[in-house]
Design a protein around this motif. Structure first.
Motif, short mmCIF file in Angstrom:
data_model
loop_
_atom_site.label_atom_id
_atom_site.label_comp_id
_atom_site.label_asym_id
_atom_site.label_seq_id
_atom_site.Cartn_x
_atom_site.Cartn_y
_atom_site.Cartn_z
N UNK A 21 54.55 19.79 44.02
CA UNK A 21 54.07 21.23 44.88
C UNK A 21 52.45 21.10 45.16
N UNK A 22 51.82 20.79 44.22
CA UNK A 22 50.21 20.70 44.36
C UNK A 22 50.02 19.84 45.42
N UNK A 23 50.29 18.69 45.24
CA UNK A 23 50.13 17.46 46.02
C UNK A 23 50.60 17.71 47.57
N UNK A 24 51.39 18.11 47.69
CA UNK A 24 52.34 18.40 49.24
C UNK A 24 51.31 19.69 49.61
N UNK A 150 43.16 24.39 33.57
CA UNK A 150 43.81 25.12 34.29
C UNK A 150 45.16 25.22 33.74
N UNK A 151 45.50 26.85 33.30
CA UNK A 151 46.86 26.90 32.51
C UNK A 151 47.77 27.59 33.24
N UNK A 155 53.33 33.37 32.78
CA UNK A 155 53.07 34.57 32.67
C UNK A 155 52.94 35.37 34.32
N UNK A 156 52.57 34.39 35.36
CA UNK A 156 52.57 34.77 36.61
C UNK A 156 53.72 34.14 37.51
N UNK A 157 54.19 34.39 38.25
CA UNK A 157 54.96 33.76 39.41
C UNK A 157 54.11 32.41 39.85
N UNK A 158 55.16 31.22 39.79
CA UNK A 158 54.56 30.16 40.39
C UNK A 158 53.54 30.31 41.67
N UNK A 159 54.46 31.00 42.73
CA UNK A 159 53.75 30.73 44.07
C UNK A 159 52.44 31.71 43.86
N UNK A 164 46.31 31.32 43.82
CA UNK A 164 45.05 31.44 42.96
C UNK A 164 44.31 30.45 42.77
N UNK A 165 44.89 29.34 42.30
CA UNK A 165 44.41 27.97 41.92
C UNK A 165 44.39 26.83 43.10
N UNK A 166 45.22 26.95 44.00
CA UNK A 166 45.29 25.96 45.08
C UNK A 166 45.74 26.84 46.35
N UNK A 167 44.39 27.63 46.87
CA UNK A 167 44.54 28.28 47.90
C UNK A 167 44.78 27.41 49.17
N UNK A 168 45.47 27.88 50.07
CA UNK A 168 45.85 26.96 51.23
C UNK A 168 44.44 27.69 52.30
N UNK A 169 43.88 26.83 52.85
CA UNK A 169 42.74 27.28 53.83
C UNK A 169 43.43 27.49 55.24
N UNK A 170 43.16 28.32 55.74
CA UNK A 170 43.52 28.64 57.23
C UNK A 170 42.60 28.08 58.26
#
Length: 173
Positions: A21-24, A150-151, A155-159, A164-170
């Protein structure tokens, strides 16, 4: 400067799902040690000799050297459950002046065991026998503060975690 993202977690923690998911999402290059083993003809439903995993690591190091010459970001999918294994990848990254970020999937053992039983029931992925599974659980070396992990711990939803950690730039308007 490129970044090498080291996935770090036990079997059934969701490393492959998250790594892909991160790579894509970010357009990063994805490398899987399991895929490299399969390409070499090994059946990962069976425990494979340490020597064969070591050969696969060396193939991975060569691939990393090649990709790092292109200054591309890379997500490396493996358990990386021992610190010395992570340090070997850090050494390759250092050679190429790459930043290293460790992504630690800290999933409770009860959830890992549930996922493992689900894999056995559905056959949708490789199942590990007790010896292989609990060996990693018992010898797992949690990344320390020096590794600045990065953990992901459920505790938080995956999306939301990804945002938070891999924001998509607009794109710029």
């Amino acid at each position: 400067m490129g970044t090498l993202y080291l996935m770090c977690g036990t079997p059934f923690s969701g490393k492959t799902t998250l790594a892909k998911q991160i790579a894509a999402r970010m357009g990063y290059h994805y490398i899987s040690l399991d895929d490299l083993m399969r390409e070499r003809g090994f059946d990962l439903s069976q425990t494979q000799p340490v020597e064969e995993w070591e050969k696969t690591h060396h193939i991975c190091f060569q691939l990393l050297h090649t990709l790092m010459q292109e200054d591309t970001n890379i997500v490396l999918d493996d358990t990386n459950f021992l610190k010395w294994l992570r340090e070997r990848f850090r050494a390759v990254a250092l050679e190429h002046k790459y930043q290293v970020r460790t992504i630690h999937l800290a999933i409770p053992v009860t959830e890992l065991e549930r996922r493992r039983q689900q894999a056995l029931a559905t056959g949708e992925r490789n199942y590990l026998d007790d010896e292989a599974f609990y060996n990693v659980i018992h010898h797992f070396e949690v990344p320390d503060q020096a590794e600045d992990p990065i953990i992901f711990d459920m505790t938080s939803e995956l999306s939301k975690w990804l945002d938070t950690h891999f924001p998509m730039t607009s794109p710029l308007a």
